[in-house]
Write a protein that holds these residues in place. Structure first.
Motif, mmCIF file in Angstrom:
data_model
loop_
_atom_site.group_PDB
_atom_site.id
_atom_site.type_symbol
_atom_site.label_atom_id
_atom_site.label_comp_id
_atom_site.label_asym_id
_atom_site.label_seq_id
_atom_site.Cartn_x
_atom_site.Cartn_y
_atom_site.Cartn_z
ATOM 1 N N VAL A 133 0.790 -1.238 0.000
ATOM 2 C CA VAL A 133 0.000 0.000 0.000
ATOM 3 C C VAL A 133 0.825 1.293 0.000
ATOM 4 N N PHE A 134 2.126 1.183 0.328
ATOM 5 C CA PHE A 134 2.932 2.412 0.404
ATOM 6 C C PHE A 134 3.865 2.610 -0.793
ATOM 7 N N ARG A 135 3.877 1.645 -1.723
ATOM 8 C CA ARG A 135 4.874 1.670 -2.796
ATOM 9 C C ARG A 135 4.896 2.995 -3.562
ATOM 10 N N GLN A 143 -19.179 -0.221 -8.226
ATOM 11 C CA GLN A 143 -18.738 0.068 -9.595
ATOM 12 C C GLN A 143 -18.713 1.568 -9.932
ATOM 13 N N PRO A 144 -19.701 2.347 -9.514
ATOM 14 C CA PRO A 144 -19.631 3.785 -9.839
ATOM 15 C C PRO A 144 -18.331 4.431 -9.335
ATOM 16 N N ILE A 145 -17.935 4.075 -8.093
ATOM 17 C CA ILE A 145 -16.705 4.663 -7.547
ATOM 18 C C ILE A 145 -15.490 4.137 -8.329
ATOM 19 N N GLN A 146 -15.523 2.851 -8.685
ATOM 20 C CA GLN A 146 -14.404 2.298 -9.478
ATOM 21 C C GLN A 146 -14.270 3.036 -10.809
ATOM 22 N N LEU A 147 -15.402 3.264 -11.466
ATOM 23 C CA LEU A 147 -15.357 3.928 -12.772
ATOM 24 C C LEU A 147 -14.858 5.367 -12.634
ATOM 25 N N ALA A 148 -15.297 6.033 -11.569
ATOM 26 C CA ALA A 148 -14.841 7.416 -11.348
ATOM 27 C C ALA A 148 -13.325 7.431 -11.126
ATOM 28 N N LEU A 149 -12.838 6.451 -10.355
ATOM 29 C CA LEU A 149 -11.393 6.384 -10.091
ATOM 30 C C LEU A 149 -10.628 6.073 -11.380
ATOM 31 N N SER A 169 -5.891 3.614 -0.525
ATOM 32 C CA SER A 169 -6.155 4.092 0.848
ATOM 33 C C SER A 169 -5.103 5.064 1.342
ATOM 34 N N LYS A 170 -3.843 4.811 0.991
ATOM 35 C CA LYS A 170 -2.773 5.680 1.494
ATOM 36 C C LYS A 170 -2.507 6.838 0.549
ATOM 37 N N THR A 171 -2.847 6.678 -0.721
ATOM 38 C CA THR A 171 -2.509 7.710 -1.702
ATOM 39 C C THR A 171 -3.656 8.701 -1.923
ATOM 40 N N LEU A 172 -4.909 8.231 -1.775
ATOM 41 C CA LEU A 172 -6.056 9.123 -2.000
ATOM 42 C C LEU A 172 -6.902 9.276 -0.736
ATOM 43 N N ALA A 173 -7.626 8.197 -0.389
ATOM 44 C CA ALA A 173 -8.471 8.258 0.814
ATOM 45 C C ALA A 173 -8.873 6.849 1.221
ATOM 46 N N PRO A 174 -8.682 6.494 2.500
ATOM 47 C CA PRO A 174 -9.053 5.148 2.945
ATOM 48 C C PRO A 174 -10.552 4.887 2.795
ATOM 49 N N GLY A 175 -11.352 5.957 2.903
ATOM 50 C CA GLY A 175 -12.812 5.794 2.843
ATOM 51 C C GLY A 175 -13.321 5.310 1.498
ATOM 52 N N LEU A 176 -12.520 5.425 0.435
ATOM 53 C CA LEU A 176 -12.975 4.946 -0.876
ATOM 54 C C LEU A 176 -13.138 3.421 -0.876
#
Ligand SMILES: Cc1ncc(COP(=O)(O)O)c(C=O)c1O
Length: 289
Positions: free
Chosen positions: A101-103, A165-171, A131-138
């Motif tokens: 997660v930190f790479r 899926q909506p959040i995956q597509l947005a990402l 989670s570490k690069t954008l937001a854990p809540g995603l």
């Protein structure tokens, strides 16, 4: 990562982790009833002799390792060690769950290689998230499960009953447009500055025999305060509203009892310097007595 663990092991099985290990992972392993064997790991790398001996003698069902910018130490494994771990996995036919997660949070210009890069026979299950690069809540992560892909997919279906899926597509769109790469560059520049500033302050205010490890990436700093019981220190600091984690939280051995993890994700503002000053003052008092 939990799904990967459940795909390759059951309650009562032994999982090898590098030690010290992120307390959240130790909590998950305890909750799902896995036994843990700790393989010592320092800034010079993991003890591969102990790892191999554990693989031979301890019925290790899987390993759970982070190779890049580990939590809590900030240490990273060298490429020779990553390759050696991938080779041990093939030799003893033991899956390695690589929690990476930190790479991407590398303070240098290059992003380090994962153990997965050296995995020729599919024994490495490579997991990460934003989670570490954008937001854990995603709650969005990904996994390259090698020879365990079918098992992983079945376990994921049983666990999650589908994905958001909506959040995956947005990402996916955010990444495709280049915004993610821009964001990562910005975050890493800021983290590098934070790291330099926090470390300079700690060096100036802690006794010279204290050690602060300078990581090449990630979000945490690992301090060694010789002979200090850092759990008592952390409790004392929390009463003053300063939150740090004592080394004892990251191992069942006593090896890290004089270590401390601090978070350096926040810009070094005057409020942060006040907190660092409190930490140094109390640490100095305990180191002098
Ligand atoms: C090593 C490690 N793995 C996993 C996690 C949790 O990641 P996620 O929010 O993607 O479940 C953390 C969070 O601190 C971590 O330090």
């Amino acid at each position: 990562m939990l799904i990967a663990l459940e795909s390759v092991s059951q309650a009562g099985d032994v999982i090898a982790v590098s030690s010290p290990c992120y307390s959240g992972l130790l909590d998950i392993l305890a909750t799902i009833g896995r036994a843990v064997i700790e393989i010592p790991s320092t800034e010079t790398g993991m003890d591969l002799v102990q790892l191999e001996s554990a693989l031979i003698t301890q019925k290790v069902k899987a390993c759970l390792f982070t190779a890049n910018h580990q939590n809590p130490t900030g240490h990273s494994l060298g490429n020779e060690q990553k390759q050696a771990i991938a080779e041990l996995a093939s030799k003893y036919q033991v899956p390695i769950i690589e929690d990476d997660v930190f790479r991407e949070l590398s303070h240098q210009r290059t992003i380090p290689l994962p153990i997965k890069y050296y995995d020729l026979q599919g024994w490495v299950i490579w997991c990460s998230s934003v989670s570490k690069t954008l937001a854990p809540g995603l709650r969005i992560g990904w996994c390259v499960a090698g020879r365990f892909t079918d098992k992983f997919i079945r376990q994921r279906q049983a666990r999650t009953l589908g994905v958001n899926q909506p959040i995956q597509l947005a990402l996916a769109r955010y990444i495709a447009k280049g915004y993610y790469a821009t964001h990562i560059n910005k975050v890493n520049r800021a983290l590098r500055t934070n790291s330099d500033q926090y470390i300079a302050f700690l060096h100036a205010h802690l006794p010279t025999h204290a050690d602060v490890y300078a990581p090449s990436g990630g979000l945490v700093l690992w301090l060694t305060l010789p002979a200090v019981d850092t759990q008592t220190l952390a409790d004392e600091l929390s009463e003053k509203g300063v939150y740090v984690k004592a080394g004892a939280q990251f191992s069942s051995t006593r090896l890290c009892n004089d270590c401390l993890r601090i978070n350096m994700g926040n810009l070094a503002s005057s409020a942060i310097y006040v907190q660092l000053k409190q930490l140094c003052k109390l640490a100095r008092k305990r180191m002098n007595t």
